[in-house]
Motif scaffolding. Structure first.
Motif: not given
Length: 162
Positions: A94-122
């Motif tokens: 039930d932890a929902t992301p506080l924010r998210w963005a689309i970027e190529d995290i692993n530099e493979d040329g494919v879009d990825d999604m980076i998410l941020h969750f509150k540690v205590k909410a997880i």
């Protein structure tokens, strides 16, 4: 000794994966739609301070491989939930992301999604060893098997620091 540790780790991950697959299938989430995530992208082990008031980054990797495609631009961020996964109990997811963005995290040329969750909410506790991310695609988007749901799992190492 190292080989035994690796085999034990693989067996543990397989047991957790199979257990989660059964639970998720009862929730209507296809086990075939496992996707790749990386808790704290670029780090290993994925140590998490349980007393942290901060956020935990989680990368959801896009995939262009036929049969395994995932266009993260089709993922509905409002449906994403993160939670612990350890037998004999699971979730709650039930932890929902506080924010998210689309970027190529692993530099493979494919879009990825980076998410941020509150540690205590997880809901992580000291005995947890894995986190599961579940989610859905936007209306109209489907995987090759016609489903819209997916899940992903990664290992964690909970720490209690003062």
């Amino acid at each position: 000794m190292r080989g035994n540790v690796e085999v034990l780790g693989m067996k543990t991950k397989l047991l957790v994966f199979l257990s989660i697959a059964i639970i998720l299938m009862t929730m209507g989430i296809a086990a075939a739609n496992e996707r790749d995530i990386d808790v704290k992208p670029g780090s290993f082990p994925n140590s998490i301070n349980l007393k942290s008031n901060g956020v935990l980054p989680v990368g959801l990797f896009g995939n262009a491989t036929p049969g395994f495609e995932l266009d993260v631009n089709e993922v509905d961020p409002d449906t994403l939930r993160l939670g612990p996964a350890n037998p004999p109990s699971y979730g709650p997811y039930d932890a929902t992301p506080l924010r998210w963005a689309i970027e190529d995290i692993n530099e493979d040329g494919v879009d990825d999604m980076i998410l941020h969750f509150k540690v205590k909410a997880i809901g992580i506790e000291g005995h947890h060893t894995h986190l599961v991310l579940i989610g859905e695609l936007y209306d109209g988007a489907t995987f090759s098997d016609g489903t819209t749901t997916f899940f992903a799992i990664d290992s964690i190492r909970p720490l209690v620091k003062p």
